[in-house]
Design an enzyme around this catalytic site. Sequence first.
Site, PDB file in Angstrom:
ATOM      1  N   TYR A 145     149.399  61.948  49.207  1.00 23.46           N
ATOM      2  CA  TYR A 145     150.356  61.676  50.272  1.00 23.46           C
ATOM      3  C   TYR A 145     151.748  61.623  49.663  1.00 23.46           C
ATOM      4  CZ  TYR A 145     152.893  59.147  53.964  1.00 23.46           C
ATOM      5  OH  TYR A 145     153.795  58.758  54.916  1.00 23.46           O
ATOM      6  N   ASP A 240     155.179  62.541  41.851  1.00 25.42           N
ATOM      7  CA  ASP A 240     155.568  61.613  42.901  1.00 25.42           C
ATOM      8  C   ASP A 240     155.071  60.230  42.480  1.00 25.42           C
ATOM      9  OD1 ASP A 240     156.011  60.061  45.090  1.00 25.42           O
ATOM     10  OD2 ASP A 240     154.941  61.333  46.521  1.00 25.42           O
ATOM     11  N   LYS A 268     159.219  52.326  46.780  1.00 28.69           N
ATOM     12  CA  LYS A 268     158.482  51.060  46.721  1.00 28.69           C
ATOM     13  C   LYS A 268     159.056  50.024  45.738  1.00 28.69           C
ATOM     14  CE  LYS A 268     154.556  52.841  49.138  1.00 28.69           C
ATOM     15  NZ  LYS A 268     154.107  54.218  49.145  1.00 28.69           N
TER      16      LYS A 268
HETATM   17  C1  LIG Z   1     154.650  55.435  50.021  1.00 36.07           C
HETATM   18  C2  LIG Z   1     154.697  56.788  49.444  1.00 36.07           C
HETATM   19  C3  LIG Z   1     155.619  57.750  49.875  1.00 36.07           C
HETATM   20  C4  LIG Z   1     156.520  57.536  51.054  1.00 36.07           C
HETATM   21  O1  LIG Z   1     157.408  56.486  50.846  1.00 36.07           O
HETATM   22  P1  LIG Z   1     158.095  55.793  52.121  1.00 36.07           P
HETATM   23  O2  LIG Z   1     159.024  54.794  51.525  1.00 36.07           O
HETATM   24  O3  LIG Z   1     156.966  55.194  52.921  1.00 36.07           O
HETATM   25  O4  LIG Z   1     158.795  56.854  52.869  1.00 36.07           O
HETATM   26  C5  LIG Z   1     155.672  58.958  49.193  1.00 36.07           C
HETATM   27  N1  LIG Z   1     154.871  59.205  48.157  1.00 36.07           N
HETATM   28  C6  LIG Z   1     153.971  58.315  47.716  1.00 36.07           C
HETATM   29  C7  LIG Z   1     153.137  58.630  46.536  1.00 36.07           C
HETATM   30  C8  LIG Z   1     153.847  57.076  48.355  1.00 36.07           C
HETATM   31  O5  LIG Z   1     152.935  56.208  47.932  1.00 36.07           O
END
Ligand SMILES: *Cc1c(COP(=O)(O)O)cnc(C)c1O
Length: 428
Positions: A145, A240, A268
């Site tokens: 994701y 990511d 995060k």
């Molecule tokens: C949470 C997450 C996102 C998206 O971040 P948001 O702050 O919710 O937009 C993208 N990539 C990864 C791996 C994530 O865990």
Amino acid sequence: MITTTKSAELFEKAKTYFPGGVNSPVRAFRSVGGNPLFIDKGKGSHIWDADGNEYIDYCCSWGPLILGHANDTVLNAVDKTMRNGTSFGAPTRLENELADLILSNNKFIEKLRFVSSGTEAVMSAIRLARGFTKRNKILKFEGCYHGHVDSLLVKAGSGLVTFGNSSSAGVPESFVNETITVPLHNKTAVEEAFKKYKNEIACIIIEPVPANNGLLLQGKEFLEFLREQCTANNTLLIFDEVISGFRLSFCGAAGLFNIKPDIITYGKIIGGGFPVGAYGASKEIMSCVSPEGNVYQAGTLSGNPVAMSAGIAQLTQCLEKDFYKNLEDKTNYLVEGITRINPFKLFKIFKLGSIFWIAFTEKESITSAEDIDANSMAYFKVLYHSLLESGIYLGPSGYEVGFLSNAHTKDDLDKTISAFETGLKKLS
Ligand SMILES: *Cc1c(COP(=O)(O)O)cnc(C)c1O
């Protein structure tokens, strides 16, 4: 039985305001059933819902709160900063300070750009990769994701190497036509993609430790393979690290495995509980970003001073000696404790650092999305509600991982282990 009538009332009201009663879908409790809990406050490892029930929290706002809730140092920094104004739309010294804290402790990137969410970081990183390489196609893995970026809201087609189909209404197929989707932990699929689309792939994007669809541990060797393939094909490798950054080590999975991606995205933890994201790379790659280069990217609230000061206060604590070791020791204590009271292995716990995932499976390892048995979620649902009754709060889905914070105490962990013991009795 715990009483949750106030949460239920609030949820009814919320449904009149927001689609599904929430501002982010997984909060709605659809996959575990029942009503979501409305949270009134948090302190350390504990949260209290609208009915006054207390829980030990392993969701930690989906990862950002590595110091637990309402950390005093973070709160003081935020308080002090916001009294001087909350946003200027002009540079502040706090942006330099957070950047320096990150870059001087990170050998994988030389420059970065702050944005306001993980989604935004990923979206910008993809644009940057395309701008830098002057190629259009991107390769992602099924089960990773990357936020709600149009071109990444893709589900895999039926073959090994496929163009994805859009997995969300509102995303035209033409938007995902440039997105190639392959299964995780599958070298052949990656090799085939490079063969089929020679000199066309701008970047491979991966969660180096995929943690949004279970915890699908890939291992160092697979990531090294991706590094080699990308280098050989002049394709950029994007890690990511929105979850894994500042979580698995200060330098995330790149630091843990000592692998240098070309672009890294953060979110995060970086914002200390405030909306912050970032993407970083070498000076050369970052020089393509506007106003230095022609890849446009901007943000009214980017580098927001209040959020920056929360990030500084949080990351400074993450840099303390043995921070990550202590966090991992706690996680091991919890996982070993639960494993001990689960002799028939009704479920397994996969873990890395302070991330853990409960999987009802007989498999020894789960490395790709298709290895997850959707039917097993019925068991998770039973366990989930039993844990809530015992005062343990996890993210409300069997596909979600759990997080520890350094505020979790041994007493919390012992209580959690006995709550699992109670839960197991309900399952067997
Ligand atoms: C949470 C997450 C996102 C998206 O971040 P948001 O702050 O919710 O937009 C993208 N990539 C990864 C791996 C994530 O865990």
